[in-house]
Write a protein that holds these residues in place. Sequence first.
Motif, PDB file in Angstrom:
ATOM      1  N   PRO A 498       4.156 -18.896-139.421  1.00  0.00           N
ATOM      2  CA  PRO A 498       3.078 -19.884-139.355  1.00  0.00           C
ATOM      3  C   PRO A 498       3.443 -21.031-138.421  1.00  0.00           C
ATOM      4  CG  PRO A 498       4.052 -19.754-141.574  1.00  0.00           C
ATOM      5  CD  PRO A 498       4.916 -18.959-140.671  1.00  0.00           C
ATOM      6  N   ILE A 499       2.504 -21.429-137.625  1.00  0.00           N
ATOM      7  CA  ILE A 499       2.668 -22.623-136.790  1.00  0.00           C
ATOM      8  C   ILE A 499       1.817 -23.700-137.448  1.00  0.00           C
ATOM      9  CG2 ILE A 499       2.288 -23.625-134.515  1.00  0.00           C
ATOM     10  CD1 ILE A 499       2.299 -20.553-133.563  1.00  0.00           C
ATOM     11  N   VAL A 500       2.458 -24.709-137.996  1.00  0.00           N
ATOM     12  CA  VAL A 500       1.723 -25.740-138.726  1.00  0.00           C
ATOM     13  C   VAL A 500       1.648 -26.970-137.844  1.00  0.00           C
ATOM     14  CG1 VAL A 500       1.644 -27.129-140.814  1.00  0.00           C
ATOM     15  CG2 VAL A 500       2.599 -24.821-140.883  1.00  0.00           C
ATOM     16  N   SER A 501       0.456 -27.494-137.683  1.00  0.00           N
ATOM     17  CA  SER A 501       0.297 -28.580-136.722  1.00  0.00           C
ATOM     18  C   SER A 501      -0.864 -29.483-137.106  1.00  0.00           C
ATOM     19  CB  SER A 501       0.047 -27.975-135.332  1.00  0.00           C
ATOM     20  OG  SER A 501      -0.277 -28.984-134.417  1.00  0.00           O
ATOM     21  N   ILE A 502      -0.718 -30.761-136.807  1.00  0.00           N
ATOM     22  CA  ILE A 502      -1.821 -31.697-137.049  1.00  0.00           C
ATOM     23  C   ILE A 502      -2.870 -31.523-135.946  1.00  0.00           C
ATOM     24  CG2 ILE A 502      -2.456 -34.127-137.204  1.00  0.00           C
ATOM     25  CD1 ILE A 502       0.343 -34.652-138.338  1.00  0.00           C
ATOM     26  N   GLU A 503      -2.394 -31.512-134.716  1.00  0.00           N
ATOM     27  CA  GLU A 503      -3.298 -31.256-133.593  1.00  0.00           C
ATOM     28  C   GLU A 503      -3.491 -29.748-133.473  1.00  0.00           C
ATOM     29  OE1 GLU A 503      -4.481 -33.839-132.253  1.00  0.00           O
ATOM     30  OE2 GLU A 503      -3.020 -35.330-132.953  1.00  0.00           O
ATOM     31  N   THR A 504      -4.669 -29.357-133.044  1.00  0.00           N
ATOM     32  CA  THR A 504      -4.891 -27.938-132.814  1.00  0.00           C
ATOM     33  C   THR A 504      -4.041 -27.503-131.623  1.00  0.00           C
ATOM     34  OG1 THR A 504      -7.131 -28.131-133.626  1.00  0.00           O
ATOM     35  CG2 THR A 504      -6.630 -26.198-132.273  1.00  0.00           C
ATOM     36  N   PRO A 505      -3.128 -26.566-131.841  1.00  0.00           N
ATOM     37  CA  PRO A 505      -2.222 -26.224-130.732  1.00  0.00           C
ATOM     38  C   PRO A 505      -2.933 -25.397-129.671  1.00  0.00           C
ATOM     39  CG  PRO A 505      -1.749 -24.893-132.670  1.00  0.00           C
ATOM     40  CD  PRO A 505      -2.835 -25.826-133.062  1.00  0.00           C
ATOM     41  N   GLU A 506      -2.562 -25.650-128.404  1.00  0.00           N
ATOM     42  CA  GLU A 506      -3.135 -24.896-127.291  1.00  0.00           C
ATOM     43  C   GLU A 506      -2.386 -23.587-127.138  1.00  0.00           C
ATOM     44  OE1 GLU A 506      -5.792 -25.730-125.392  1.00  0.00           O
ATOM     45  OE2 GLU A 506      -6.033 -27.370-126.832  1.00  0.00           O
ATOM     46  N   GLN A 507      -1.100 -23.670-127.426  1.00  0.00           N
ATOM     47  CA  GLN A 507      -0.310 -22.454-127.279  1.00  0.00           C
ATOM     48  C   GLN A 507       0.812 -22.499-128.300  1.00  0.00           C
ATOM     49  OE1 GLN A 507       1.087 -22.684-123.231  1.00  0.00           O
ATOM     50  NE2 GLN A 507       2.775 -24.010-123.805  1.00  0.00           N
ATOM     51  N   SER A 508       1.389 -21.363-128.549  1.00  0.00           N
ATOM     52  CA  SER A 508       2.453 -21.294-129.514  1.00  0.00           C
ATOM     53  C   SER A 508       3.717 -21.908-128.929  1.00  0.00           C
ATOM     54  CB  SER A 508       2.704 -19.848-129.919  1.00  0.00           C
ATOM     55  OG  SER A 508       3.322 -19.171-128.849  1.00  0.00           O
ATOM     56  N   PRO A 509       4.648 -22.302-129.763  1.00  0.00           N
ATOM     57  CA  PRO A 509       5.859 -22.970-129.275  1.00  0.00           C
ATOM     58  C   PRO A 509       6.609 -22.134-128.249  1.00  0.00           C
ATOM     59  CG  PRO A 509       5.725 -23.091-131.669  1.00  0.00           C
ATOM     60  CD  PRO A 509       4.622 -22.204-131.234  1.00  0.00           C
ATOM     61  N   GLY A 511       5.238 -20.300-126.067  1.00  0.00           N
ATOM     62  CA  GLY A 511       4.493 -20.197-124.819  1.00  0.00           C
ATOM     63  C   GLY A 511       3.271 -19.319-124.864  1.00  0.00           C
ATOM     64  N   GLY A 512       3.163 -18.458-125.868  1.00  0.00           N
ATOM     65  CA  GLY A 512       1.987 -17.593-125.937  1.00  0.00           C
ATOM     66  C   GLY A 512       0.741 -18.400-126.233  1.00  0.00           C
ATOM     67  N   GLY A 513      -0.373 -18.045-125.665  1.00  0.00           N
ATOM     68  CA  GLY A 513      -1.572 -18.835-125.869  1.00  0.00           C
ATOM     69  C   GLY A 513      -2.566 -18.183-126.800  1.00  0.00           C
ATOM     70  N   ASN A 514      -2.283 -17.004-127.235  1.00  0.00           N
ATOM     71  CA  ASN A 514      -3.246 -16.247-128.019  1.00  0.00           C
ATOM     72  C   ASN A 514      -3.069 -16.554-129.503  1.00  0.00           C
ATOM     73  OD1 ASN A 514      -5.213 -14.479-128.649  1.00  0.00           O
ATOM     74  ND2 ASN A 514      -4.046 -12.628-128.157  1.00  0.00           N
ATOM     75  N   LEU A 515      -3.695 -17.654-129.941  1.00  0.00           N
ATOM     76  CA  LEU A 515      -3.457 -18.142-131.316  1.00  0.00           C
ATOM     77  C   LEU A 515      -4.623 -17.821-132.247  1.00  0.00           C
ATOM     78  CD1 LEU A 515      -1.970 -21.629-130.488  1.00  0.00           C
ATOM     79  CD2 LEU A 515      -0.726 -19.661-131.387  1.00  0.00           C
ATOM     80  N   LEU A 516      -4.298 -17.452-133.451  1.00  0.00           N
ATOM     81  CA  LEU A 516      -5.322 -17.231-134.479  1.00  0.00           C
ATOM     82  C   LEU A 516      -5.103 -18.238-135.588  1.00  0.00           C
ATOM     83  CD1 LEU A 516      -5.075 -13.338-134.849  1.00  0.00           C
ATOM     84  CD2 LEU A 516      -6.795 -14.628-133.589  1.00  0.00           C
ATOM     85  N   GLN A 517      -6.126 -19.019-135.884  1.00  0.00           N
ATOM     86  CA  GLN A 517      -5.951 -19.988-136.968  1.00  0.00           C
ATOM     87  C   GLN A 517      -6.164 -19.294-138.306  1.00  0.00           C
ATOM     88  OE1 GLN A 517      -8.353 -23.574-136.867  1.00  0.00           O
ATOM     89  NE2 GLN A 517      -7.273 -24.467-138.622  1.00  0.00           N
ATOM     90  N   GLU A 518      -5.359 -19.664-139.247  1.00  0.00           N
ATOM     91  CA  GLU A 518      -5.519 -19.198-140.622  1.00  0.00           C
ATOM     92  C   GLU A 518      -6.987 -19.314-140.986  1.00  0.00           C
ATOM     93  OE1 GLU A 518      -5.004 -17.605-143.827  1.00  0.00           O
ATOM     94  OE2 GLU A 518      -2.999 -18.279-143.212  1.00  0.00           O
ATOM     95  N   ASN A 519      -7.596 -18.280-141.519  1.00  0.00           N
ATOM     96  CA  ASN A 519      -9.033 -18.441-141.762  1.00  0.00           C
ATOM     97  C   ASN A 519      -9.392 -18.971-143.129  1.00  0.00           C
ATOM     98  OD1 ASN A 519      -8.615 -15.823-142.884  1.00  0.00           O
ATOM     99  ND2 ASN A 519      -9.030 -15.008-140.846  1.00  0.00           N
TER     100      ASN A 519
END
Length: 1002
Positions: A498-509, A511-519
Amino acid sequence: MTDDRRPTTDDRQPMAKAYEPQATEDRVYQFWETRGYFKGRIPEPGTTAAARDPFCIIMPPPNVTGELHIGHALTDTVEDILIRWHRMLGDPTLWVPGVDHAGIATQNVVEKQLAKEGMTRHDLGREEFERRVWTWVERVRPIISNQHRRLGASADWSSEVFTLDDTPQRAVRATFKKMFDDGLIYRGERLINWCPRCRTALSDLEVEHEEQQGNLWYIRYPVVDGKNADGSPRLTGEHITVATTRPETYVGDTAVAVNPKDERYTSWIGRTVMLPVILREIPVLADEAIEMEFGTGAVKVTPGHDPTDFEIGQRHSLPIINVMNKDATMNAEAGPYEGSDRYEARATMLRDLEELGYLKKTEPHTLQISTCSRCHTVIEPLMSWQWFVTMGPLAKPGIDVVREGRIRFVPDRFERIYLNWMENIRDWCVSRQLWWGHRIPVWYSADEDGDNIIVTLPDQRDSKAPPRVATYNEMLRSGVSRETILRYATWTGVDATPIVSIETPEQSPTGGGNLLQENDVLDTWFSSGLWPFSTLGWPEQTPELKYWYPTSVMETGYDIIFLWVSRMIMLGLYNLGDIPYSTVYLHGTVRNEFGQRMSKSLGTGVDPLEVVEKYGADALRYTLITSSGPGNDMKLSEQRVEMGRNFANKLWNATRFVISMIGDTNVAPIDLGGPISDLPLEDRWILSRVEGLSRSVDELMRKFELGEAARQVYEFVWSEFADWYIEIAKVRVRGTSGDGASGLVRGPGGAEAPRVLTGAADADRGSGGAEAPRVQPVAGDAGPSPLPVLAYVLERSLRLLHPVMPFVTEELWQALTAKIAGIEEDALIIAAYPRGESGFSDPAAEREMEMLIDVVRAIRNIRAEKKVEPAKFIEAYVVADGARGVLEAGAPYIEMLGRARPLHIIGDIGDAPKDQVATAVLEGITVIVPLMGLFDVEAERARLQKLIADAEAEAGRIETKLANEQFRSKAPEKVVAAEEERLATVRTRVDGLRASLAELPE
RNA sequence: GGGCGAUUGGCUCAGUUGGUUAGAGCGUCUCGCUUACACCGAGAAGGUCGCAGGUUCGAGUCCUGCAUCGCCCACCA
């Protein structure tokens, strides 16, 4: 209307004969609001306000599900009373209104609308569905805010917050991240409460328990011992019988358990039994949790569908088999029963078991079923991946602050209830499989974790068809586009990072940009728990947050102590290191006049606005606050609201009268600094009374006894000010006499003679004389005008009552103060609240006035008993030794209020007539009314004898008490002295009555 | 299974450190359209404060038990 100070439309227009709330409330509310009185202002340093403690209430945000109900009216009333009171005390005051998105409840409302259009949310897709809900929200929010206004809520509308506004959103994410980083949030596959209709997990608190008549089914499981030569299980022919209320879950059984101490089963432990039909072999094991007395003492263990069984399973490392789909239909694990609903499956299974001889018996049984608090569907314990908050570490400080008294509960009994729950707190399942709410701020990198993300894609053409389930990568490989997944699918990041963030991340830490938010979204109560500070700007350190936090009072219903109050306390301490508020005031549930819980679906609800329209907001508020004490439920009856309306009307007319008496001249209020000892008795009395009332109300308000405070003002205004002071003031202003000096009064013509109903023929002369009052102030030696005191006491009363009945009091105060000089404030809403510090206390005046009142009452009593015509004057003698001065000064009032004329104030009872008189004996005073012609010796004798008997009985009681040595030695001196005095008084009364009796002719 | 609340005149409710004769509104009865108010005024009737014990000089108020109603919590299948 040129002068915007005055909310009244036109002061030259005569006031209506009765109070009309409809003509007043909106206008007065607008007046307050446009003047900015509701605004919570942080005082400038150095001002007087800055030296005072701020008072802040965060309003419990109503759900956007629809309109306010009567419970909200109670919340508004209590909170508005506190807010207005503090505002009048001069405290910097802020009341923050808000609205709650109410995840599951609101989603249900909108889904129901969709259902009417023949659609489900899945037909729309998540984004479109959210838009639909927002449309609903925009429609409902103004209605809710308008309702608050109609109830008179003096909330700071400029500070209004919605739980899905940016700041609360940020607060939610910041809290989630902090907890995640602190290791307090975890994701796991657990047995959770699942609502098959809402299709979401629920927390334990969102589950209701109800009793239901059901059955206990006894099912025989055949014992297996090894295998036959052909590999099939070898049945020994023995059976172990288990009792269950949920036979359909037997396909998920992974053991049979018995109590280790149960001798009946000792030899069975360790053996193997077989599940009928599906032919799975499971062990018999021993577990302490099994009650030997229940059923057969042997229990089927279904870890996948029962919390107790889950725990047994954990202890014995049993496999967990989930036999149901999310909609509570049976899945493939149920073998031949796959696809049927859980209750259909139950029926089929029971039939099959019976046919095969495995159903031993069926007996009726009362069981507790768990239902969804939103839709009352029976919940299903289900294994599922969810997010949880570890509560133990959060609860500890929440327990301490209450134990240490930093947070107090009103009434305090709820403290124990709170503590008990907190001490046994369990982890909180915070994820919900909904679309409406705060989406969990967790993302998965599809680029890196594509094989660990499990995607569930419903069939778009056939909602009944089973959804496709595959990993993200598999889904893509099979030709489903990312867009389709994002739009229609749900996914779970099993084993994904899980990538937990206050701001909506543009890319994963990485470098990948294909992010799916927990639904999943968060439990509504997650954001509610942040409410005391997310409304003030947190996580930013805003000036508002610094000044108003911790807030003062949290006022809400006792039914959400666990759901809400506890969480605010825990999360306030967790996020800010400080309590969210120092007092929790809990009100009860408002029921209808039959004691039923008000419910929209049952049609037992009362619409607060209908009550407001019919009786006025003030009447409703008065009723709500006086109908029960804190923490207790109340029944709202229309009769009671009428009482509130009548009171508003009483105030209205009392004020109307005072204003008309003042006429065109301005009246200065009495000088607060000047001596009042020169004023007439009744002035000193009413001033002392309003002073005492102010002190009492102040004290009661501090103790949160708001209803009692309101009741006392009611009592004062009606029974003292209106019934006595105003009536006396009429006599003073209009006069009935010219001869003030003697205390005895003649009619306007100077020759008004005494009148008696019948008998004394010479008494009835000229029927019009006494009935021709002249409205004119008593001048010169007749004493000071009562107008200043009248105006002063009324003005104080309006102040005292304003927090409870804001509309009518403001309206009247504006009209009244237009006639009074020396009032500094522009509006009652910001006028200083009386605290009883004017130095008008005068116990002697109160005693003396009570005496006068008693004399008048005695005369009225005799008149009523003897059926004297109300309008007629009768002669009366008042015999007193010590109190003659007081009585003589009060003679004009006794005359007019008792319709007694001529009135003789005498010192010696020998000077009063003895024949054909009715007598009343008070403390040190005897009232004698000659009743020529009306007189009935036997009736009078009977009356006196009854009075004597009553008085003697009382004297006897006191004598016994005083004769008791224990009482004399152990009771406080004050109490003994009071009893002695009382005895003396009663004895005097007995003597007086006896003397009167003796005077009666034989 | 634990816990909490309620039980006061016909109805709805006050009565918060135990202390004069237990209060109110509605309803009832009697009387009154008296120029603030009939959304009113005057007067009256009506209560062994759920039951049984106990503590105390004194209990509606404190303690114990019980009863009825309601609610909350709890994994008896």
